[in-house]
Design an enzyme around this catalytic site. Structure first.
Site, PDB file in Angstrom:
ATOM      1  NE  ARG A 265      48.591  96.342  55.391  1.00 45.05           N
ATOM      2  CZ  ARG A 265      49.292  95.898  56.440  1.00 45.05           C
ATOM      3  NH1 ARG A 265      48.681  95.174  57.387  1.00 45.05           N
ATOM      4  NH2 ARG A 265      50.572  96.163  56.549  1.00 45.05           N
ATOM      5  CE  LYS A 283      52.257  92.997  54.709  1.00 49.34           C
ATOM      6  NZ  LYS A 283      53.328  92.181  55.330  1.00 49.34           N
ATOM      7  CG  HIS A 295      32.311  86.878  59.728  1.00 52.80           C
ATOM      8  ND1 HIS A 295      30.994  86.590  59.454  1.00 52.80           N
ATOM      9  CD2 HIS A 295      32.802  85.749  60.286  1.00 52.80           C
ATOM     10  CE1 HIS A 295      30.701  85.372  59.831  1.00 52.80           C
ATOM     11  NE2 HIS A 295      31.781  84.835  60.338  1.00 52.80           N
ATOM     12  CG  ASN A 318      52.119  88.691  59.208  1.00 54.05           C
ATOM     13  OD1 ASN A 318      51.391  88.974  60.145  1.00 54.05           O
ATOM     14  ND2 ASN A 318      52.408  89.555  58.247  1.00 54.05           N
ATOM     15  CE1 TYR A 319      58.298  92.558  62.271  1.00 51.73           C
ATOM     16  CE2 TYR A 319      56.745  93.644  63.741  1.00 51.73           C
ATOM     17  CZ  TYR A 319      57.993  93.597  63.143  1.00 51.73           C
ATOM     18  OH  TYR A 319      58.920  94.575  63.396  1.00 51.73           O
ATOM     19  CB  ALA A 355      36.951  76.557  67.357  1.00 53.98           C
ATOM     20  NE  ARG A 372      38.674  72.639  71.690  1.00 56.55           N
ATOM     21  CZ  ARG A 372      38.156  72.523  70.469  1.00 56.55           C
ATOM     22  NH1 ARG A 372      38.501  73.366  69.511  1.00 56.55           N
ATOM     23  NH2 ARG A 372      37.293  71.558  70.202  1.00 56.55           N
TER      24      ARG A 372
END
Length: 392
Positions: A265, A283, A295, A318-319, A355, A372
């Protein structure tokens, strides 16, 4: 003969579409821009454009910034035309009606004898500048008219209707592709490649089927673009690969490998040797040299350093529903699979995230962040669960 000046009429036909035909698009840009580029290839450097008041801005956008663009009812139109014609080096090319002019015709226009007797005018003339200065617009067709040589591929098409415009679109696509192929660009399937008028492509680049290059895109040398790729207003360096992806308003260094099925983007900058792999969305972000997003990754509003690696499923959050924040990742960082980087946060140089970790603040350089819980193992649970089914 060097005709360095042109007068172009961008007018609406009262019996035609509401928008002047020269402002309708061929491929992705107005027909007037295609005409301007062909005239420039022939040696024209000065433009005097006459249009209607409602279309001044749209017309001006199709010509160089120093072009004179005036409405038909401008009180100083005749005086400005006289001044323009007085500075012409030689005869002035005038375009009195909508027309598509091929790049192949530019060589004819630059030649001594490009104007031949013709019974029917295509609306393209060569006019004495003194006459143009004296008589004004009415003298625009008082010259020799252009009659292109006959051949299987038209190099000039008058535009009287939208149907003519559709035909010109087919001719322009092939004409532009052939121009680039003459400069060393390769196309595997000439019927499925679309190149906009202001695209620039380096020699040795291969365009695979269903490639669409739009806007002011610049492709470097020895790249491979496609199949099924659309690139809009981007700059790609040399030796890049863009496979089955969509790239928008971004910059890519040399040797970048993109796709398949990547979506970039606007506002992104990708360094040399990076990988933006399959099902990756980028983006408004910066990637340093050699960084790999192989990926299933989303990176938005982020500044990522050089030689980083993002594991499968990693994302930047990010939002927050109200505002967007940035994430910073230092050089040589390793982002483990399914890491959530909740912005604003920072991962230092050489740091690792395990992870499945969620990062909400700062990870120091060379640190390992693990977010975790230990799994709870219930021995024999699966067999007891399956037994419930057999018991009804």
């Amino acid at each position: 003969m060097n005709c360095d000046s042109a007068v172009v009429f961008v007018a609406r036909d009262p019996d035609g579409p509401a928008l002047p035909l020269l402002l309708h698009k061929i491929l992705f840009s107005p027909a007037a821009l295609w005409l301007c580029r062909s005239l420039q290839l022939s040696g024209v450097r000065r433009f005097f454009v006459v249009t209607e008041t409602d279309y001044l801005a749209d017309s001006a956008a199709c010509f160089p910034p120093d072009a004179v663009v005036l409405p038909f009812d401008h009180p100083q139109l005749s005086a400005r035309m006289a001044a323009f014609a007085a500075d012409a080096q030689d005869q002035v090319i005038t375009v009195t009606r909508p027309v598509w002019l091929s790049f192949a015709a530019a060589a004819d226009l630059a030649g001594q004898d490009f104007l031949l007797p013709a019974e029917g005018s295509a609306g393209l003339y060569r006019v004495d500048p003194a006459l143009l200065a004296q008589e004004g617009l009415s003298a625009a067709s008082y010259g020799e008219c252009y009659a292109p040589p006959l051949g299987p591929d038209p190099i000039l098409l008058p535009l009287y209707s939208l149907a003519d415009l559709a035909r010109a679109q087919c001719c322009a696509r092939l004409d532009n592709l052939c121009r680039w192929m003459s400069l060393g660009v390769q196309a595997l399937d000439m019927d499925t490649v679309y190149i906009d008028v202001d695209v620039d492509i380096g020699p040795g680049t291969l365009l695979l089927p269903n490639t669409i290059l739009r806007g002011r895109t610049v492709i470097g040398s020895n790249c491979e673009i496609g199949p099924s790729t659309m690139i809009r207003d981007c700059v790609l360096g040399d030796n890049c690969i863009a496979n089955a992806s969509q790239l928008n308003e971004s910059r890519f260094g040399d040797g970048v490998n993109i796709g398949p099925f990547a979506y970039v983007r606007p506002g992104s900058s990708v360094g040399d040797g990076c990988k933006v792999g399959d099902f990756v969305e980028l983006k408004n972000s910066t990637l340093g040299q050699g960084t790999k997003l192989p990926h299933l990754i989303y990176v938005g509003d982020s500044d990522v350093g050089a030689h980083c690696n993002f594991g499968c499923g990693s994302i930047t959050c990010n939002y927050d529903g109200n505002f967007k924040y940035r994430t910073t990742v230092g050089d040589n960082a390793f982002i483990g699979c399914n890491t959530n980087l909740v912005s604003p946060c920072q991962v230092g140089d050489g740091a690792y995230t395990a992870a499945g970790t969620t990062i909400t603040s700062q990870v120091p350089p060379d640190a390992l962040a693990i977010g975790r819980t230990e799994p709870a193992v219930k021995e024999g649970w699966a067999s007891r669960h399956r037994a419930k089914k057999s018991q009804g």
